[in-house]
Scaffold this motif. Structure first.
Motif, PDB file in Angstrom:
ATOM      1  N   GLU A   1       0.659  -1.079  -0.173  1.00  0.00           N
ATOM      2  CA  GLU A   1      -0.099   0.070   0.643  1.00  0.00           C
ATOM      3  C   GLU A   1       0.945   0.891   0.225  1.00  0.00           C
ATOM      4  O   GLU A   1       2.095   1.268   0.206  1.00  0.00           O
ATOM      5  N   LYS A   2       0.077   2.650  -0.108  1.00  0.00           N
ATOM      6  CA  LYS A   2       0.713   3.728   0.007  1.00  0.00           C
ATOM      7  C   LYS A   2       2.993   3.151  -1.348  1.00  0.00           C
ATOM      8  O   LYS A   2       3.372   4.173  -0.676  1.00  0.00           O
ATOM      9  N   VAL A   3       1.739   3.087  -2.180  1.00  0.00           N
ATOM     10  CA  VAL A   3       3.304   2.326  -3.133  1.00  0.00           C
ATOM     11  C   VAL A   3       4.356   4.107  -3.879  1.00  0.00           C
ATOM     12  O   VAL A   3       2.723   4.701  -4.325  1.00  0.00           O
ATOM     13  N   GLN A   4       5.562   3.933  -4.463  1.00  0.00           N
ATOM     14  CA  GLN A   4       6.064   5.464  -4.164  1.00  0.00           C
ATOM     15  C   GLN A   4       6.328   5.515  -6.052  1.00  0.00           C
ATOM     16  O   GLN A   4       6.478   4.479  -6.568  1.00  0.00           O
ATOM     17  N   LEU A   5       5.522   6.625  -6.504  1.00  0.00           N
ATOM     18  CA  LEU A   5       6.400   6.822  -7.806  1.00  0.00           C
ATOM     19  C   LEU A   5       7.555   6.305  -8.541  1.00  0.00           C
ATOM     20  O   LEU A   5       7.572   5.487  -9.472  1.00  0.00           O
ATOM     21  N   ARG A   6       8.164   6.597  -7.199  1.00  0.00           N
ATOM     22  CA  ARG A   6      10.350   6.232  -7.351  1.00  0.00           C
ATOM     23  C   ARG A   6      10.650   6.187  -6.386  1.00  0.00           C
ATOM     24  O   ARG A   6       9.988   6.086  -5.622  1.00  0.00           O
ATOM     25  N   ASP A   7      11.394   5.324  -6.010  1.00  0.00           N
ATOM     26  CA  ASP A   7      11.557   4.184  -5.530  1.00  0.00           C
ATOM     27  C   ASP A   7      12.741   3.539  -5.570  1.00  0.00           C
ATOM     28  O   ASP A   7      13.707   3.110  -6.596  1.00  0.00           O
ATOM     29  N   LYS A   8      13.709   2.916  -4.456  1.00  0.00           N
ATOM     30  CA  LYS A   8      14.959   2.647  -4.854  1.00  0.00           C
ATOM     31  C   LYS A   8      14.873   1.323  -5.319  1.00  0.00           C
ATOM     32  O   LYS A   8      14.552   0.216  -3.790  1.00  0.00           O
ATOM     33  N   PHE A   9      14.256   0.621  -6.260  1.00  0.00           N
ATOM     34  CA  PHE A   9      13.987  -0.519  -6.592  1.00  0.00           C
ATOM     35  C   PHE A   9      14.208  -2.213  -6.217  1.00  0.00           C
ATOM     36  O   PHE A   9      14.735  -3.026  -6.412  1.00  0.00           O
ATOM     37  N   TRP A  10      16.058  -1.544  -6.168  1.00  0.00           N
ATOM     38  CA  TRP A  10      16.974  -2.700  -6.690  1.00  0.00           C
ATOM     39  C   TRP A  10      17.696  -2.842  -5.191  1.00  0.00           C
ATOM     40  O   TRP A  10      18.382  -3.801  -5.346  1.00  0.00           O
ATOM     41  N   ILE A  11      17.084  -1.749  -4.499  1.00  0.00           N
ATOM     42  CA  ILE A  11      18.021  -2.828  -2.749  1.00  0.00           C
ATOM     43  C   ILE A  11      17.048  -4.124  -2.623  1.00  0.00           C
ATOM     44  O   ILE A  11      16.176  -4.436  -3.272  1.00  0.00           O
ATOM     45  N   LYS A  12      17.434  -4.646  -0.957  1.00  0.00           N
ATOM     46  CA  LYS A  12      16.811  -5.535  -0.848  1.00  0.00           C
ATOM     47  C   LYS A  12      15.128  -6.015  -0.588  1.00  0.00           C
ATOM     48  O   LYS A  12      15.100  -7.139  -1.036  1.00  0.00           O
ATOM     49  N   GLY A  13      14.950  -4.740  -0.310  1.00  0.00           N
ATOM     50  CA  GLY A  13      13.519  -4.764   0.456  1.00  0.00           C
ATOM     51  C   GLY A  13      12.726  -5.009  -1.434  1.00  0.00           C
ATOM     52  O   GLY A  13      11.337  -5.063  -1.090  1.00  0.00           O
ATOM     53  N   GLN A  14      13.366  -4.097  -2.815  1.00  0.00           N
ATOM     54  CA  GLN A  14      12.443  -4.341  -3.157  1.00  0.00           C
ATOM     55  C   GLN A  14      11.111  -3.576  -3.694  1.00  0.00           C
ATOM     56  O   GLN A  14      10.449  -4.178  -3.678  1.00  0.00           O
TER      57      GLN A  14
ATOM     58  N   ALA B   1       0.917   6.774 -15.171  1.00  0.00           N
ATOM     59  CA  ALA B   1       1.522   5.779 -13.908  1.00  0.00           C
ATOM     60  C   ALA B   1       1.831   7.053 -12.617  1.00  0.00           C
ATOM     61  O   ALA B   1       1.071   6.228 -11.944  1.00  0.00           O
ATOM     62  N   GLY B   2       0.877   7.990 -12.916  1.00  0.00           N
ATOM     63  CA  GLY B   2       0.979   9.163 -11.857  1.00  0.00           C
ATOM     64  C   GLY B   2      -0.027   8.975 -11.566  1.00  0.00           C
ATOM     65  O   GLY B   2      -0.536   9.373 -10.210  1.00  0.00           O
ATOM     66  N   LYS B   3      -0.877   8.342 -11.683  1.00  0.00           N
ATOM     67  CA  LYS B   3      -2.577   8.376 -10.876  1.00  0.00           C
ATOM     68  C   LYS B   3      -2.911   7.115 -10.269  1.00  0.00           C
ATOM     69  O   LYS B   3      -3.581   6.823  -9.487  1.00  0.00           O
ATOM     70  N   PHE B   4      -0.804   6.324  -9.992  1.00  0.00           N
ATOM     71  CA  PHE B   4      -1.491   4.509  -8.912  1.00  0.00           C
ATOM     72  C   PHE B   4      -0.779   5.895  -7.746  1.00  0.00           C
ATOM     73  O   PHE B   4       0.183   4.658  -7.035  1.00  0.00           O
TER      74      PHE B   4
ATOM     75  N   GLN C   1       6.363   4.376 -10.769  1.00  0.00           N
ATOM     76  CA  GLN C   1       6.613   5.169 -12.764  1.00  0.00           C
ATOM     77  C   GLN C   1       7.969   4.151 -13.562  1.00  0.00           C
ATOM     78  O   GLN C   1       7.635   4.417 -15.069  1.00  0.00           O
ATOM     79  N   PHE C   2       8.425   3.642 -12.834  1.00  0.00           N
ATOM     80  CA  PHE C   2       9.636   2.194 -13.747  1.00  0.00           C
ATOM     81  C   PHE C   2       8.378   1.054 -13.523  1.00  0.00           C
ATOM     82  O   PHE C   2       8.935   0.545 -15.338  1.00  0.00           O
ATOM     83  N   MET C   3       7.865   0.417 -13.297  1.00  0.00           N
ATOM     84  CA  MET C   3       6.995  -0.307 -13.412  1.00  0.00           C
ATOM     85  C   MET C   3       5.951  -0.609 -15.119  1.00  0.00           C
ATOM     86  O   MET C   3       6.471  -1.095 -15.065  1.00  0.00           O
TER      87      MET C   3
END
Length: 416
Positions: A232-245, A259-262, A250-252
């Motif tokens: 929940e409350k996913v971000q438009l941009r985040d450090k998706f390459w780290i262990k927590g993924q 994408a901004g609508k989500f 935006q990148f998905m």
């Protein structure tokens, strides 16, 4: 293959396949040792590219040199692939092979099995993110897909001896096959015209009924899949390459304007095993607003997933941003849902995301949207911020040890 939750833990698909890979890949290794002829066109093009592109040559040399000495055998129990030339010879054999039946499972990702340990080296991490490398891999996998759709691939769909998908032993592990799936047991190969035709088989009418078809508040499972994550409350941009993924919308969505609508919304991810039904179905009733295909990687995995012999399993969050995938945006009839999105994601050999709906089309909940071709994979559902969802994961916690929820079964209810 009943309408109840399948007692098959998708997170364990690769270990259950290892016995199969031991037997099957030994034959591939033996055939590769005997082959002295020219490589197939797509494999030769990859070889030429590796040997003429400095970055690719460095990566494909490093990804085998960096495999630790203690990993002298692959996860499939075979000697580790020696170098990129050995790799290409193995690829060349697989390109003319269709998976055979084995009573302990299906041969899951044969190309993935060859790359296994080398995927999580520094060279592998760099090489399999390279766009030019992935373009050549795409061409090779597409050529293999042509073979899997040809009549020549039906030789594994026989009813005589081991390896046939309709032999006596195979049918013991597919009880009720003729009753559940569209086929004709009186015809050769049950009427299937290729391996791909068999793999993308359809259920007969009445199988996998749509949950609460008249209730637009009920959201159904888009695939025969097991819950992997609810965020929940996913971000438009985040450090998706780290262990927590963490998810980065935006990148998905490959930078899609929608994408901004989500941003700040909810993502549900679920995993298909190699043995799953591989067609996608509409989770809600509504109008198809937009479809898109996003080219991406095939064998990229997180360096933090080094303990994962099957590569994509422990990198499922990460690959939603980088792997080959598709987007199907649906404006739900229920205004409490509004715009949502279904995203199938290819994992390794699953390079074809085949969309069968079109923009402007109205679909009913449970209608077909498209399909994967060969292997297991993963998918996501996106919901906008403010959409209140009560998930029904059939008594399970999301994760690699969850089990399949039948396609078109209830997975969530939207709260007004």
């Amino acid at each position: 293959m009943s309408n109840t939750t399948t007692p098959y833990c998708v997170g364990k698909w690769m270990p259950s396949d290892q016995h199969v890979l031991n037997t099957w890949l030994r034959k591939i290794h033996a055939k590769a040792e005997d082959q002295t002829g020219p490589l197939l066109p797509a494999v030769q093009q990859l070889k030429t590219f590796i040997e003429t592109d400095a970055t690719a040559y460095m990566a494909f040399t490093q990804l085998f040199d960096e495999v630790p000495p203690w990993r002298h055998k692959s996860p499939s129990g075979l000697p580790q692939v020696r170098d990129y030339e050995h790799m290409l010879r193995l690829f060349n054999v697989i390109m003319t092979e269709a998976p055979e039946y084995n009573d302990s499972g299906v041969v899951g990702f044969p190309f993935n099995a060859i790359l296994d340990w080398s995927m999580d080296t520094v060279g592998g991490y760099a090489g399999f993110l390279n766009e030019k490398v992935n373009a050549h891999l795409r061409a090779m996998l597409n050529e293999w897909a042509i073979f899997l759709r040809s009549a020549a691939s039906t030789k594994v769909l026989n009813d005589q001896g081991p390896g046939g998908w309709f032999c006596k032993d195979a049918l013991k592990h597919m009880p009720g096959f003729a009753e559940e799936f569209q086929c004709d047991p009186g015809q050769p190969h049950y009427g299937f015209t290729s391996w791909d035709d068999f793999f993308t088989r359809r259920f007969r009418d009445g199988q996998r009924p749509v949950a609460d078809p008249a209730d637009d508040a009920v959201i159904v499972n888009a695939c025969e899949s097991a819950p992997y994550c609810v965020a929940e409350k996913v971000q438009l941009r985040d450090k998706f390459w780290i262990k927590g993924q963490p998810y980065a919308v935006q990148f998905m969505m490959g930078g899609d304007p929608l994408a901004g609508k989500f941003d700040g919304g909810t993502v549900y991810q679920a995993f298909l095993s190699a043995l799953s039904y591989h067609r996608w179905h509409a989770p809600v009733s509504g109008r198809i607003v937009k479809t898109a295909r996003i080219p991406g990687t095939y064998y990229s995995e997180l360096l933090t997933a080094r303990a994962d012999p099957s590569g994509p399993n422990d990198s499922q969050g990460y690959i939603t941003e980088v792997a080959t995938r598709a987007l199907i945006f649906i404006e739900a009839d229920n205004p409490a849902i509004g715009l949502m999105c279904f995203m199938p994601v290819g994992m390794a050999e699953v390079s074809t995301c085949d969309i069968t709906v079109f923009e402007g089309q109205h679909v009913k909940k449970g209608d077909e949207l498209g399909m994967f071709h060969f292997g297991g994979s993963t998918h996501c559902l996106f919901f906008r911020p403010g959409v209140k969802l009560a998930f029904d994961l059939h008594g399970q916690q999301p994760g690699l040890n969850s089990c399949n929820i039948p396609v078109r079964s209830r997975i969530a209810t939207v709260q007004s």
